[in-house]
Design a protein around this motif. Structure first.
Motif, mmCIF file in Angstrom:
data_model
loop_
_atom_site.group_PDB
_atom_site.id
_atom_site.type_symbol
_atom_site.label_atom_id
_atom_site.label_comp_id
_atom_site.label_asym_id
_atom_site.label_seq_id
_atom_site.Cartn_x
_atom_site.Cartn_y
_atom_site.Cartn_z
ATOM 1 N N GLN A 153 6.337 1.035 -3.981
ATOM 2 C CA GLN A 153 7.488 0.208 -4.363
ATOM 3 C C GLN A 153 7.917 -0.711 -3.220
ATOM 4 O O GLN A 153 8.206 -1.897 -3.437
ATOM 5 C CB GLN A 153 8.649 1.110 -4.793
ATOM 6 C CG GLN A 153 8.333 1.854 -6.085
ATOM 7 C CD GLN A 153 9.301 3.011 -6.333
ATOM 8 O OE1 GLN A 153 9.514 3.853 -5.449
ATOM 9 N NE2 GLN A 153 9.893 3.063 -7.510
ATOM 10 N N LEU A 154 7.912 -0.169 -2.013
ATOM 11 C CA LEU A 154 8.318 -0.985 -0.866
ATOM 12 C C LEU A 154 7.286 -2.088 -0.592
ATOM 13 O O LEU A 154 7.646 -3.220 -0.252
ATOM 14 C CB LEU A 154 8.493 -0.095 0.371
ATOM 15 C CG LEU A 154 9.654 0.912 0.255
ATOM 16 C CD1 LEU A 154 9.563 1.973 1.358
ATOM 17 C CD2 LEU A 154 11.006 0.193 0.333
ATOM 18 N N LYS A 156 5.520 -3.527 -2.783
ATOM 19 C CA LYS A 156 5.693 -4.541 -3.815
ATOM 20 C C LYS A 156 6.814 -5.524 -3.424
ATOM 21 O O LYS A 156 6.707 -6.730 -3.652
ATOM 22 C CB LYS A 156 6.027 -3.858 -5.146
ATOM 23 C CG LYS A 156 5.831 -4.779 -6.314
ATOM 24 C CD LYS A 156 5.775 -4.052 -7.625
ATOM 25 C CE LYS A 156 5.419 -5.065 -8.699
ATOM 26 N NZ LYS A 156 4.917 -4.483 -9.899
ATOM 27 N N ILE A 157 7.845 -4.983 -2.819
ATOM 28 C CA ILE A 157 8.915 -5.866 -2.331
ATOM 29 C C ILE A 157 8.356 -6.807 -1.255
ATOM 30 O O ILE A 157 8.552 -8.020 -1.301
ATOM 31 C CB ILE A 157 10.100 -5.033 -1.769
ATOM 32 C CG1 ILE A 157 10.730 -4.199 -2.888
ATOM 33 C CG2 ILE A 157 11.138 -5.950 -1.099
ATOM 34 C CD1 ILE A 157 11.802 -3.232 -2.427
ATOM 35 N N THR A 160 6.216 -9.489 -3.009
ATOM 36 C CA THR A 160 6.729 -10.426 -4.013
ATOM 37 C C THR A 160 8.104 -11.008 -3.707
ATOM 38 O O THR A 160 8.440 -12.072 -4.208
ATOM 39 C CB THR A 160 6.797 -9.744 -5.405
ATOM 40 O OG1 THR A 160 7.624 -8.584 -5.285
ATOM 41 C CG2 THR A 160 5.418 -9.329 -5.889
ATOM 42 N N SER A 161 8.917 -10.316 -2.925
ATOM 43 C CA SER A 161 10.258 -10.847 -2.669
ATOM 44 C C SER A 161 10.167 -12.015 -1.676
ATOM 45 O O SER A 161 9.315 -12.023 -0.780
ATOM 46 C CB SER A 161 11.170 -9.759 -2.107
ATOM 47 O OG SER A 161 12.378 -10.354 -1.671
ATOM 48 N N ALA A 166 16.012 -8.714 1.851
ATOM 49 C CA ALA A 166 15.351 -7.636 1.105
ATOM 50 C C ALA A 166 14.046 -7.227 1.798
ATOM 51 O O ALA A 166 13.704 -6.042 1.873
ATOM 52 C CB ALA A 166 15.069 -8.097 -0.323
ATOM 53 N N LEU A 167 13.334 -8.226 2.317
ATOM 54 C CA LEU A 167 12.071 -7.940 3.016
ATOM 55 C C LEU A 167 12.321 -7.095 4.258
ATOM 56 O O LEU A 167 11.628 -6.116 4.532
ATOM 57 C CB LEU A 167 11.401 -9.262 3.427
ATOM 58 C CG LEU A 167 10.898 -10.137 2.275
ATOM 59 C CD1 LEU A 167 10.526 -11.529 2.763
ATOM 60 C CD2 LEU A 167 9.696 -9.476 1.603
ATOM 61 N N ALA A 170 13.255 -3.474 3.314
ATOM 62 C CA ALA A 170 12.093 -2.679 2.899
ATOM 63 C C ALA A 170 11.216 -2.334 4.105
ATOM 64 O O ALA A 170 10.717 -1.211 4.232
ATOM 65 C CB ALA A 170 11.272 -3.449 1.864
#
Ligand code: X8Z
Ligand code: ZN
Length: 601
Positions: A153-154, A156-157, A160-161, A166-167, A170
């Motif tokens: 999940q991390l 993926k951040i 894609t983020s 947010a980056l 994570a």
């Protein structure tokens, strides 16, 4: 007073005491042969037990699976070390080349040697299992939300983020999982060095560097030589990407002539950058398709993705994977138990019990990784007729390179052939295609180099525990030109936030593979008669190319790696010129874009 007779005896006794060779009955070539055969038989049994337990531990992390796997690993390592020490008895004999090589490989087969002290041996194997388990279970629990996030999940951040906050969160969140591993790692270094020294190596790093049919120092130089061949390419890519990231995130976030912040490159370790393709794509050169979107739109399952991979290999003449592969592999992350998601390929019985273990996501990145893993499986099966000690790759870079070589043949033309794409983009899109590959392969180079630069120095004692994190970031900066998103003091232990550090997997192999795969690809494209630019050549369905791969793979570790390399490429040296040639048009384009702008950091 001593009689002459007893004097003679005293002399003999002294001679005997001073030389074990004279005391022991003289070893013969037949003894060496019998010893080697017995060693191979015994080790095979122990290795199978150990790999079964390891599979259980990796696909179901519990205290019990961890303890059992540690125990069986300890048993296997202990037997290997005992035999490697016994093999010294044959060192003065003129052995046949095969036996000589097997006895050398016996001593080099471990990535971790346990000390002879039973308590220390048990402690070391337990620490190793626990560190890998802790990594596998690692999670970040943001206080704001009730749910915890795992590495998938991390990641993926990170991929894609495009929100820097947010980056950053994570990135910092994941890196915290490594913090508690520091004391264990320190102990692991001390104990594994002790084991390596008992085997006659200077330290564990020297043991790792001894596996390449050359002196350990020579291997370090070989790595530097290859890096110098490709460094200009990396520096050009780095400068270009930095400029584009400045446009996206602003001049304050990304310095004009300094390192790039590690959380902005699309990957948790800034090791491969293809996930930020959209941010750096050459204008008007978009490759015209997005494999991730295609796979998702078709609702391709994890198993379907593996089937595509298998089909490439069978198109080259390799036999299909056994039914047990499909029954026993783990393709997706189980919902109800902890596993090690980091992708791996297994040959549990060293013959045909092939499996992969992956938490597949329907993305282009995982499509490539599937080919990577299957490359291991097809290699493992190709050398299964060799005797046990030769059931390995020519060197570990070869093992990592096979599947990647196949993935280089995943061209637009190939995707059209297998029905995933309607039509291939015309040559005006070449710069986009090359950029996408470069973000993955060129972006990776310094990362592939630096992990073991750090570990070699940690094992040799040049890097002290109180400097673990500082030196890590110095090397990240020196080789990759990246910097952490915040000040990272010694309260953190960032190296172990990477699987191969926590799980003690040597990493130079991936650097070698990054270079070898282009060398393999260039030769195979030529064998297949491809006249197009290298990045448009696919060997899909080419039996001749398949035969040449098979010829190299089936040699296993039976001969020094230059001979295996020659079997496929006709060359006896690892050579980055194929990679440089492949990316030459992109390099020219990058240098034009970089003109008048800072290059380097
Ligand atoms: O670890 C791997 C494979 C398994 S051998 C998935 N790779 C390295 C990594 O993920 O860091 C493949 C590329 C580099
Ligand atoms: Zn691999």
């Amino acid at each position: 007073m001593m009689s002459r007779h007893s004097l003679l005896h005293a002399g003999l006794a002294a001679l005997i005491a001073s030389s074990a060779i004279v005391a022991a009955p003289k070893k013969t070539l037949a003894d060496a042969k019998a010893f080697t055969e017995k060693a191979e038989q015994e080790l095979l049994v122990l290795a199978i037990d150990s790999s079964r337990a390891d599979w259980l531990k990796s696909t179901y992390i519990t205290d019990d699976s961890e303890a059992l796997s540690a125990k069986l690993n300890e048993r296997m390592i202990g037997a290997t070390i005992r035999m490697a020490k016994e093999a010294v008895d044959f060192s003065r004999l003129a052995l046949t080349p095969d036996i000589d090589r097997k006895l050398k490989l016996l001593k080099l087969s471990l990535t971790m040697a346990t000390p002879s002290d039973p308590a220390e041996s048990a402690e070391l194997t337990r620490i190793a299992a626990a560190m890998e388990g802790a990594y596998g279970k690692g999670k970040y629990c943001p206080q704001a939300k009730s749910e915890c996030l795992d590495l998938e999940q991390l990641s993926k951040i990170l991929a894609t983020s495009r929100d820097p906050a947010a980056l950053r969160e994570a990135w910092i969140g994941w890196h915290a999982i490594a913090k508690p591993l520091r004391p264990q790692y320190e102990r692991f270094v001390a104990l594994s060095n002790k084991g390596s020294r008992e085997l006659g190596f200077a330290d564990t790093g020297a043991m790792w560097r001894s596996k390449y049919d050359m002196a350990p120092d020579e291997f370090a130089k070989e790595m530097d030589r290859l890096w110098e061949q490709v460094r200009p390419l990396y520096v050009s890519l780095h400068a270009y990407v930095r400029n584009r990231l400045r446009e996206k995130y602003g001049d304050a976030a990304v310095p004009a002539n300094g390192p790039i912040p590690a959380h902005l490159l699309g990957n948790m370790w800034a090791q491969e950058w293809e996930n930020i393709y959209d941010l750096v794509a050459p204008p008007n050169a978009d490759p015209g398709f997005d494999l991730t979107k295609i796979l998702a739109a078709r609702k391709t399952s994890a198993q379907d993705m593996v089937k595509y991979g298998e089909k490439f290999f069978t198109s080259l003449g390799f036999a299909p994977l056994p039914a047990t592969f499909w029954e026993r592999s783990m393709f997706t992350k189980p919902r109800d138990r902890e596993v090690v998601c980091h992708a791996s390929a297994w040959d549990v019985d060293f013959v045909d019990d092939l499996r992969i273990k992956m938490c597949i996501d329907t993305t282009a990145e995982d499509f490539t990784t599937i080919h990577h893993e299957l490359g291991h499986n097809f290699y493992q099966r190709a050398y299964n007729a060799q005797s046990y000690l030769f059931r390995d790759s020519a060197n570990d870079g070869f093992h990592e390179a096979v599947g990647d070589t196949i993935a280089l043949s995943v061209t637009p033309e190939y995707l059209v052939k297998i029905g995933l794409l309607d039509s291939a983009p015309d040559p005006s899109k070449d710069m986009g295609l090359l950029m996408l590959r470069a973000l993955e392969k060129v972006g990776f180079l310094p990362f592939g180099l630096l992990i073991d630069q750090w570990r070699w120095k940690v094992f040799s004692g040049e890097i002290k525990p109180q400097d673990y994190n500082k030196t890590w970031w110095e090397l990240k900066r020196k080789y990759q030109g990246v910097a952490p998103p915040e000040e990272r003091g010694e309260e953190w232990f960032d190296p172990a936030a990477k699987y191969h550090v926590a799980a003690n997997v040597p990493y130079s192999r991936y650097f070698l593979a990054d270079i070898l795969q282009f060398q393999f690809h260039r030769s195979l494209a030529q064998i297949a008669g491809c006249k197009d630019p290298l990045h448009r050549c696919s060997i899909y369905g080419n039996a001749e190319a398949g035969k040449r791969i098979q010829a190299m793979l089936s040699m296993g570790a039976s001969r020094p790696w230059p001979e295996a390399l020659k079997a496929l490429t006709g060359q006896r040296e690892m050579d980055a010129s194929a990679m440089v040639d492949y990316f030459a048009p992109l390099k020219k384009w990058l240098d034009e874009q970089n003109a008048g702008k800072p290059v380097g950091w």
